[in-house]
Enzyme design. Structure first.
Site, short mmCIF file in Angstrom:
data_model
loop_
_atom_site.label_atom_id
_atom_site.label_comp_id
_atom_site.label_asym_id
_atom_site.label_seq_id
_atom_site.Cartn_x
_atom_site.Cartn_y
_atom_site.Cartn_z
CE LYS A 93 55.11 -29.58 24.52
NZ LYS A 93 54.11 -28.72 25.19
CB SER A 101 51.75 -28.13 22.34
OG SER A 101 52.18 -27.78 23.64
CB SER A 102 52.29 -32.24 26.09
OG SER A 102 52.70 -31.01 26.61
CB ILE A 132 51.23 -21.92 27.22
CG1 ILE A 132 51.22 -20.41 27.50
CG2 ILE A 132 50.92 -22.21 25.76
CD1 ILE A 132 52.26 -19.62 26.76
N GLY A 133 48.04 -23.37 27.48
CA GLY A 133 46.64 -23.15 27.14
C GLY A 133 45.81 -24.41 27.29
N GLY A 134 46.44 -25.45 27.84
CA GLY A 134 45.82 -26.77 27.95
C GLY A 134 46.72 -27.83 27.37
CB SER A 135 50.15 -27.57 25.95
OG SER A 135 49.82 -26.54 25.06
#
Length: 573
Positions: free
Chosen positions: A138, A213-214, A234-237
Site C-alpha cells: 500500500k 483505504s487499501s 483503521i476502520g475496515g481499510s
C-alpha cells in the site's frame, strides 16, 4: 480624519484581499505542478517496467510465463524452493500482469524499479518463506527513496529515508516488494480516489469502487496482478476492499505486526488503533504471510512488538467451536446479500458440528458516535485538515470532509439538523472532537471500559469466535462519504482491537437485487437511502463474511476463516 481612516482601511483591505487571492492562485498552480510531477514519475516507472518486461520476454522466447499466474501462493513457493521455477520468470510474469491490470483499474501509484535490482540478489534469501514472491504494498507503507503520499500533496516529494519494518522483513524472507498501490485522499475513507492518482475501480465491475483505504491492493490482487499484498486498517481499510474485490483480507490485533514506517495523516491518534495486515486470494496465503512476518527479524527490528511467533498448533486445531453470530447490528440494516451470506455460512458450519450462539454488540449507536467518531477525530480533525492543506479536495471526499468548517459552525449545523437528520447531527457533533485534554483522558478511559465490558459480554455468551457481516457488495461511485453508519460493521473491531478477517463466500443474486428494492433501513433516513442507492446494480459481485476473535488470537481467527473457506468450496462442488 474619519474619511482618510476609512480610505486607508479600504486600501489595506483591498491589498490584503488581492494578496490572499494571489497566494491562493499561486498555491493552486503549485499544487497542479506538484500533482503533474507525481503523475509523470508514475508514468515513467510504468514505462521502464514495461520495457524491462519486453526485453526479458525477447531474451526468453521459449519460456511460457502465463501458467505461473494460475498457481496459488503455496504452489508457487513450493516450486520456487524446489528450483522448478525461476524467480525471474515469476517476477516478470507478475510485473507484466500488474501493468495490464493497472491500465484497466488504475490501481498502482508506482512500480518500485529497485525491485529489478533486488531480483538479481534474491538467491541469498532462498531459505526465506516467501523466496521469490513478488509482493505489492500500500502507498503508505514506507519503501526507501519513495513517497508515502497518503493521497495528499504535503507528503509528495518527501521520499522516506528507510524501508518500513514490514518491507525489511519481507525482503529478509525472500519476497520482492515491486509495486505501490493506490489509496483514498488522507486514508480515512472507504473509497479509493485522490487528486494525485485518481480513482481506482473494481476488478469485477468498472462502474463500482474497489473500496478503501487499501483499495489499490484489493483491485490489484482481485484483478490477478499480485498474489499477496500488505494493507493497513483503521476502520475496515483491509476488510472492505477485500470484500468489494472478492479476496481475503486480515486485520491482526494492533501491535502484533510492526507499524514502524507506515505513514498516517493523523499521527498520535490513540483511541482507535490502526493495524497493517495481509491481503491475498486465499486464507493459506494470509497464513503463510503471517508466519513469515512473525519472525525473530521483526521482533529484533521493532522491540515494541511482542515476540509471539505464529502458533501453528492453534491454527491446525479441529476442535468444534462455539460461534457467536450477528446478522444485523441494530444500527444500520445490512443489504440482503450480507444477511444471506451469514445465514448460508452458519448453516454450513452447523452441519460441520459447530455450535452457534446469538450475539449483539453493546450500545452500538452510542459507541459509534461517542467512542469511534469522537475518538478518531478527537482534535476536531485539526491534524487531518492541516495535513490536507494545499491539496484540492477529491470529489469522493467533499461530503465526508466538513473539517474545513469552524467548530462553532459544525455545532450550529448539528443543532439545526437534529430534528430532521439526527444521525447527521450526531456525526457533525462527534467530528467536533473532545474539547480538552481532561476530556480526552475521559474518552480513553471510556474506550478501555467498553473493551472490558465487551470481553465480559463475549465470555458470558461463552463463544470462541464471531461470525458477522462485512460491508457488501461494492458501491457505486461517490457514496462512501454519504454513509458512514455502515462502517459500524468493521470500525468497531478497531476500537476493540480484536483481530478480524474477511472471506468471500457468495455473489449477489437476482433475488438479492429484487429484495433490495424493498430496503427501507432502520431509521429510514438519508443514510439508509444512500446505502440502498450505493449497492444497487450489483448482481454477480462478490459478497464476504467477517470472522472475529479476541485480542492476540490471530491463529484462532485464521483457523475459523480457513474453515469457512473450505466449507464454502465443498458446498460449491
Amino acid at each position: 480624519m474619519d474619511y482618510w481612516t476609512a480610505t486607508l482601511l479600504t486600501v489595506v483591505a483591498g491589498v490584503g484581499t488581492f494578496l490572499l487571492l494571489r497566494r491562493r492562485v499561486g498555491g493552486g498552480q503549485e499544487a497542479k505542478e506538484k500533482i503533474l510531477r507525481a503523475r509523470n514519475r508514475r508514468t515513467e516507472s510504468l514505462r521502464r517496467a514495461e520495457e524491462a518486461v519486453i526485453r526479458y520476454k525477447q531474451s526468453h522466447q521459449t519460456t511460457n510465463l502465463a501458467p505461473i499466474l494460475e498457481l496459488s501462493l503455496s504452489q508457487l513457493t513450493k516450486q520456487l524452493h524446489e528450483g522448478s521455477l525461476d524467480p525471474k520468470d515469476v517476477f516478470h510474469s507478475y510485473v507484466e500482469k500488474t501493468l495490464a491490470v493497472h491500465k484497466k483499474l488504475n490501481c498502482c501509484t508506482e512500480i518500485l524499479l529497485e525491485s529489478f535490482d533486488q531480483l538479481e540478489t534474491v538467491g541469498s534469501n532462498k531459505e526465506g518463506l516467501l523466496y521469490g514472491v513478488p509482493v505489492s504494498i500500500k502507498d503508505n507503507c514506507g519503501y526507501k527513496g519513495h513517497d508515502s503520499s497518503c493521497g495528499v500533496l504535503l507528503y509528495l516529494e518527501k521520499p522516506v529515508q528507510e524501508d518500513s519494518v514490514l518491507v525489511q522483513v519481507l525482503k529478509k524472507q525472500g519476497a520482492i516488494p515491486f509495486v505501490k498501490t493506490n489509496i483514498p485522499q488522507g486514508l480515512l475513507s472507504y473509497d479509493c480516489s485522490n487528486p494525485i492518482y485518481g480513482q481506482t475501480v473494481n476488478p469485477h465491475n468498472l462502474q463500482k469502487t474497489s473500496g478503501g483505504s487499501s483499495g489499490g491492493e484489493g483491485a490489484l490482487i482481485g484483478g490477478g496482478g499480485a498474489l499477496l499484498g500488505i494493507g493497513s486498517d483503521i476502520g475496515g481499510s483491509i476488510r472492505i476492499p477485500a470484500s468489494f474485490c472478492g479476496i481475503c483480507g486480515f486485520k491482526p490485533t494492533s501491535g502484533r505486526l510492526s507499524l514502524q514506517g507506515l505513514r498516517s495523516t493523523c499521527p498520535g491518534q490513540k483511541s482507535v488503533r490502526a493495524s497493517p495486515g495481509p491481503m491475498a486470494r486465499d486464507v493459506d496465503s494470509i497464513v503463510l504471510c503471517m508466519q513469515a512476518l512473525l519472525c525473530d527479524h521483526m521482533f529484533s527490528l521493532d522491540p515494541t512488538v511482542p515476540p509471539l511467533p505464529f502458533n501453528m498448533q492453534i491454527y491446525q486445531s479441529t476442535k468444534p467451536l462455539r460461534i457467536g453470530y450477528l446478522e444485523n447490528n441494530g444500527f444500520q440494516q445490512p443489504s440482503p446479500s450480507m444477511v444471506r451470506s451469514v445465514r448460508e455460512v452458519r448453516a454450513l458450519l452447523e452441519q460441520a458440528g459447530h455450535t452457534f450462539v446469538p450475539y449483539q454488540p453493546l450500545r452500538i449507536k452510542e459507541t459509534f458516535y461517542e467512542l469511534l467518531f469522537k475518538g478518531t477525530y478527537a482534535d476536531g480533525a485539526a491534524t487531518l485538515a492541516k495535513n490536507m492543506a494545499g491539496s484540492p479536495i477529491d470529489p469522493t471526499m467533499k461530503r465526508a470532509f466538513p473539517h474545513t468548517l469552524p467548530l462553532r459552525l459544525r455545532r450550529i449545523f448539528s443543532f439545526l439538523l437534529e430534528p430532521w437528520q439526527p444521525r447527521t447531527s450526531l456525526t457533525l457533533r462527534a467530528r467536533c472532537g473532545v474539547g480538552s485534554i481532561p476530556e480526552l483522558w475521559e474518552q480513553h478511559a471510556a474506550v478501555e471500559d467498553y473493551i472490558k465490558e465487551t470481553i465480559a459480554h463475549w465470555r458470558k455468551c461463552d463463544i470462541d469466535v464471531l461470525l458477522c457481516p462485512v460491508i457488501a457488495p461494492a458501491y457505486n461511485f461517490f457514496y462512501t462519504g454519504k454513509n458512514t453508519a455502515m462502517l459500524s460493521y468493521t470500525w468497531l473491531y478497531n476500537l476493540l482491537n480484536f483481530p478480524a478477517g474477511v472471506v468471500p463466500v457468495t455473489t449477489v443474486t437476482k433475488e438479492d437485487e429484487e429484495e433490495l428494492k424493498h430496503y427501507q433501513g432502520i431509521y429510514q433516513d438519508e443514510y439508509d437511502k444512500f446505502f440502498k442507492e450505493a449497492v444497487t446494480g450489483a448482481e454477480g459481485l462478490p459478497v464476504a463474511v467477517q470472522c472475529v476473535a479476541l485480542p492476540w488470537q490471530e491463529e484462532l481467527c485464521l483457523r475459523f476463516m480457513k474453515e469457512v473457506e473450505q466449507l464454502v468450496k465443498q458446498s460449491r462442488k
